[in-house]
Design a protein around this motif. Structure first.
Motif, PDB file in Angstrom:
ATOM      1  N   SER A 125       0.827  -1.198   0.000  1.00 57.59           N
ATOM      2  CA  SER A 125       0.000   0.000   0.000  1.00 57.59           C
ATOM      3  C   SER A 125       0.866   1.255   0.000  1.00 57.59           C
ATOM      4  O   SER A 125       2.071   1.217   0.277  1.00 57.59           O
ATOM      5  CB  SER A 125      -0.931   0.017   1.220  1.00 57.59           C
ATOM      6  OG  SER A 125      -0.307   0.643   2.325  1.00 57.59           O
TER       7      SER A 125
ATOM      8  N   VAL B 113      -4.860   3.774  -1.100  1.00 63.38           N
ATOM      9  CA  VAL B 113      -5.540   3.439   0.154  1.00 63.38           C
ATOM     10  C   VAL B 113      -6.888   4.134   0.212  1.00 63.38           C
ATOM     11  O   VAL B 113      -7.177   5.051  -0.559  1.00 63.38           O
ATOM     12  CB  VAL B 113      -4.681   3.845   1.371  1.00 63.38           C
ATOM     13  CG1 VAL B 113      -3.385   3.049   1.394  1.00 63.38           C
ATOM     14  CG2 VAL B 113      -4.378   5.351   1.360  1.00 63.38           C
TER      15      VAL B 113
ATOM     16  N   ARG C 163      -6.125   2.381   4.485  1.00 57.34           N
ATOM     17  CA  ARG C 163      -6.009   0.937   4.286  1.00 57.34           C
ATOM     18  C   ARG C 163      -5.944   0.633   2.795  1.00 57.34           C
ATOM     19  O   ARG C 163      -6.612   1.293   1.994  1.00 57.34           O
ATOM     20  CB  ARG C 163      -7.214   0.224   4.901  1.00 57.34           C
ATOM     21  CG  ARG C 163      -7.416   0.514   6.383  1.00 57.34           C
ATOM     22  CD  ARG C 163      -8.750  -0.001   6.870  1.00 57.34           C
ATOM     23  NE  ARG C 163      -9.866   0.604   6.142  1.00 57.34           N
ATOM     24  CZ  ARG C 163     -11.142   0.479   6.494  1.00 57.34           C
ATOM     25  NH1 ARG C 163     -11.465  -0.238   7.553  1.00 57.34           N
ATOM     26  NH2 ARG C 163     -12.091   1.058   5.780  1.00 57.34           N
ATOM     27  N   MET C 164      -5.180  -0.375   2.434  1.00 50.50           N
ATOM     28  CA  MET C 164      -5.102  -0.744   1.025  1.00 50.50           C
ATOM     29  C   MET C 164      -6.483  -1.083   0.479  1.00 50.50           C
ATOM     30  O   MET C 164      -7.279  -1.757   1.141  1.00 50.50           O
ATOM     31  CB  MET C 164      -4.173  -1.943   0.820  1.00 50.50           C
ATOM     32  CG  MET C 164      -3.989  -2.312  -0.653  1.00 50.50           C
ATOM     33  SD  MET C 164      -3.134  -3.874  -0.931  1.00 50.50           S
ATOM     34  CE  MET C 164      -1.442  -3.413  -0.618  1.00 50.50           C
ATOM     35  N   ARG C 165      -6.746  -0.646  -0.752  1.00 53.61           N
ATOM     36  CA  ARG C 165      -8.014  -0.940  -1.411  1.00 53.61           C
ATOM     37  C   ARG C 165      -7.852  -2.221  -2.224  1.00 53.61           C
ATOM     38  O   ARG C 165      -7.105  -2.251  -3.217  1.00 53.61           O
ATOM     39  CB  ARG C 165      -8.401   0.224  -2.302  1.00 53.61           C
ATOM     40  CG  ARG C 165      -8.787   1.497  -1.555  1.00 53.61           C
ATOM     41  CD  ARG C 165      -8.880   2.696  -2.491  1.00 53.61           C
ATOM     42  NE  ARG C 165      -9.560   2.346  -3.732  1.00 53.61           N
ATOM     43  CZ  ARG C 165      -9.325   2.962  -4.888  1.00 53.61           C
ATOM     44  NH1 ARG C 165      -8.428   3.923  -4.963  1.00 53.61           N
ATOM     45  NH2 ARG C 165      -9.995   2.599  -5.981  1.00 53.61           N
TER      46      ARG C 165
ATOM     47  N   ALA D 127       0.911  -6.942   3.013  1.00 54.87           N
ATOM     48  CA  ALA D 127      -0.159  -6.303   3.777  1.00 54.87           C
ATOM     49  C   ALA D 127       0.435  -5.750   5.064  1.00 54.87           C
ATOM     50  O   ALA D 127       1.388  -6.312   5.605  1.00 54.87           O
ATOM     51  CB  ALA D 127      -1.256  -7.309   4.093  1.00 54.87           C
TER      52      ALA D 127
ATOM     53  N   THR E 107       0.114   0.354  10.124  1.00 48.57           N
ATOM     54  CA  THR E 107       1.036   1.122   9.292  1.00 48.57           C
ATOM     55  C   THR E 107       1.835   2.106  10.141  1.00 48.57           C
ATOM     56  O   THR E 107       1.407   2.522  11.217  1.00 48.57           O
ATOM     57  CB  THR E 107       0.269   1.891   8.201  1.00 48.57           C
ATOM     58  OG1 THR E 107      -0.741   2.700   8.820  1.00 48.57           O
ATOM     59  CG2 THR E 107      -0.378   0.946   7.215  1.00 48.57           C
TER      60      THR E 107
ATOM     61  N   ASP F 229      -4.592  -3.062   6.937  1.00 43.25           N
ATOM     62  CA  ASP F 229      -5.066  -3.471   5.616  1.00 43.25           C
ATOM     63  C   ASP F 229      -6.069  -4.619   5.737  1.00 43.25           C
ATOM     64  O   ASP F 229      -6.011  -5.403   6.703  1.00 43.25           O
ATOM     65  CB  ASP F 229      -3.891  -3.923   4.741  1.00 43.25           C
ATOM     66  CG  ASP F 229      -3.030  -2.763   4.255  1.00 43.25           C
ATOM     67  OD1 ASP F 229      -3.525  -1.629   4.247  1.00 43.25           O
ATOM     68  OD2 ASP F 229      -1.858  -3.008   3.911  1.00 43.25           O
TER      69      ASP F 229
END
Length: 509
Positions: free
Chosen positions: A189, A215, A220-222, A245, A249, A256
């Motif tokens: 991410s 994100v 958060r990662m999409r 992941a 973070t 994530d």
């Protein structure tokens, strides 16, 4: 001749060691119980320590008590005190007393744990303590663990294993000049730690191989963006290798969606590595036990007991469902390291770049035994309570705003005097608005770069007090102050004092 005479052949004798050892333990005990008498952030000027030391080593040995005196005179002023309850920068960490004592024992034994036979206890204690920790984290039995120094090295080994699985002959043929290989890709991410960048570069993939995935509003990662990135790379002839992941973070401690990412990685046959260096420990606490949801499906995972489990730096716990792939990537046994036990034991040297390995598991074992799982849970829960308390003060203030959620024990915020450029209590909000508080003269109208400058000056002013130490990051281009709670001796009074200083120094700007 004195028993402490450094001119004698041999080492310091037992009498001198006992005398200096007792004095040193007294010093450490006083230090651990009284770190508040020191400024958290060192006030040493650049070069001050270096200039205070001789340019060449002494020709004749010096008594240890003289070394200790010079330590206090020269070295200590140049120390930033990570073991201070007012240390709120980066990720606050603790070298607990039990861990310090175990480190003392480890140094005395001076074990080199490369092979099982070079100290069976070092190898087997590592196996046992990491399994204890695995159970506490709620990870499945299929995970095998090994200790590295830091999460940076753990992630490097995870990606090396992923590279080995995707390109099995990489050990012999390497990557360069191969027409049979297209570009390789690793996905993380936009908020992933910079150690992933370094790992990709170190492994010869090239920095361009790292794809930073967008994100969402909570950093958060999409997953849909990850899917699109993988599909796009495959269409262009690149070979997706691994996905990283992050659970916690570095900037905001966001998590994530690992479960969704694990499904996608299984579908795409990609290695999934989870960086849970900081927040993985939160899985011990009932209220955040699901923080590692989905991580049981990952190929590898790292948690740092030296971040939030009170183990003195350094100790990083790496878990892998395919440790045989790690060994296949790194195992190399010259004749002089072959032993009769080969095949019946596991040698730690086979699990990475390092041949030499310290007896790190001793301090993890000591810490887990000293506090017990309940004691650790209680302390972590208190840190999270204090973070929520501080976040509440920020949310209620007209002069500060929160810039990210607070899932664990880190609060990201900034000064926005009188509501200047207020974004709302969270990462998403309305566009900047003008300040309305005439009482915040000089800074109330600050916006954009001006507001960043206010916060930079505020952070420096607060840190200059010596009472607390906070760090910073950038979130969506905005300068953010970070307060991280994680020290075992931090109490509510220390957090309250940080808030008082922030408000007082903001008024002084």
């Amino acid at each position: 001749m004195s028993s402490d005479d450094p001119e004698r052949l041999g080492d310091m004798d037992a009498e001198a060691f006992r005398r200096h050892g007792h004095a040193l333990v007294e010093w450490i005990a006083a230090y651990l119980s009284g770190t508040e008498r020191y400024p958290v952030l060192s006030r040493s000027a650049p070069g001050a320590v270096r200039d205070a030391l001789p340019a060449a080593p002494p020709a004749s040995g010096l008594p240890f008590d003289e070394t200790l005196r010079d330590f206090e005179r020269v070295i200590l002023p140049g120390i930033t005190h990570w073991n201070h309850p007012g240390f709120f920068a980066y990720f606050a960490i603790t070298g607990s007393a039990a861990g310090v004592l175990a480190e003392f024992l480890s140094a005395a034994l001076n074990v080199q744990a490369m092979l099982w036979r070079t100290s069976p206890a070092a190898t087997e204690l590592e196996e046992v303590t990491l399994d204890w920790l695995r159970q506490l984290l709620g990870l499945p039995t299929g995970y095998e663990g090994v200790i590295y120094d830091t999460a940076s090295i753990a992630s490097l080994h995870a990606l090396a294993a992923a590279r080995h699985r995707a390109v099995p002959d990489v050990r012999t043929r390497g990557l360069s000049g191969r027409p049979d290989l297209g570009p390789l890709r690793v996905y993380a991410s936009a908020e992933a730690h910079s150690s992933i960048d370094k790992a990709v570069m170190t492994l010869g993939l090239g920095h361009d191989a790292l794809v930073r995935v967008p994100v969402d509003g909570e950093f958060r990662m999409r997953p849909e963006a990850l899917r699109d990135a993988i599909a796009g790379d495959r269409a262009r002839g690149a070979t997706p290798l691994a996905v990283v992941a992050t659970v916690g973070t570095t900037s905001t401690t966001s998590v994530d969606p690992v479960a969704e990412m694990a499904l996608l990685c299984r579908e795409q046959r990609l290695w999934l590595h989870v960086d849970a260096a900081y927040a993985g420990a939160a899985a011990l606490v009932p209220g955040t036990r699901d923080v590692l949801a989905g991580c049981g499906e990952a190929d590898s995972l790292v948690v740092n007991p030296h971040k939030w489990l009170f183990v003195p730096f350094d100790l990083s716990a790496f878990y892998c469902r395919h440790m045989e792939t790690v060994r296949a990537a790194f195992s190399l046994t010259p004749d002089y390291l072959r032993t009769p036990e080969e095949g019946a034991v596991r040698n730690l040297m086979d699990t990475g770049v390092q041949l030499g390995r310290r007896f790190r598991s001793l301090k993890l074992w000591a810490v887990l035994r000293h506090f017990g799982s309940d004691g650790i849970r209680d302390r972590l829960a208190e840190h999270m309570r204090l973070a929520r308390l501080f976040a509440g003060w920020v949310d209620e203030s007209r002069d500060f705003e929160r810039l990210a959620p607070v899932p664990f024990s880190v609060v990201c915020f900034r000064a926005a005097p009188g509501g200047a450029a207020r974004q709302g209590a969270g990462p998403e909000g309305a566009s900047a608005v003008a300040a309305t508080d005439d009482g915040a003269a000089g800074v109330a109208g600050a916006a954009g770069a001006g507001l960043d400058a206010v916060n930079e000056r505020l952070l420096e002013a607060v840190n200059a007090t010596g009472e607390v130490f906070l760090s910073h990051t950038r979130l969506r281009g905005r300068f953010a102050i970070r307060l991280a709670i994680g020290h075992i001796r931090t109490e509510e009074r220390h957090v309250r004092r940080a808030w008082e200083l922030l408000n007082a120094k903001l008024r002084d700007l």
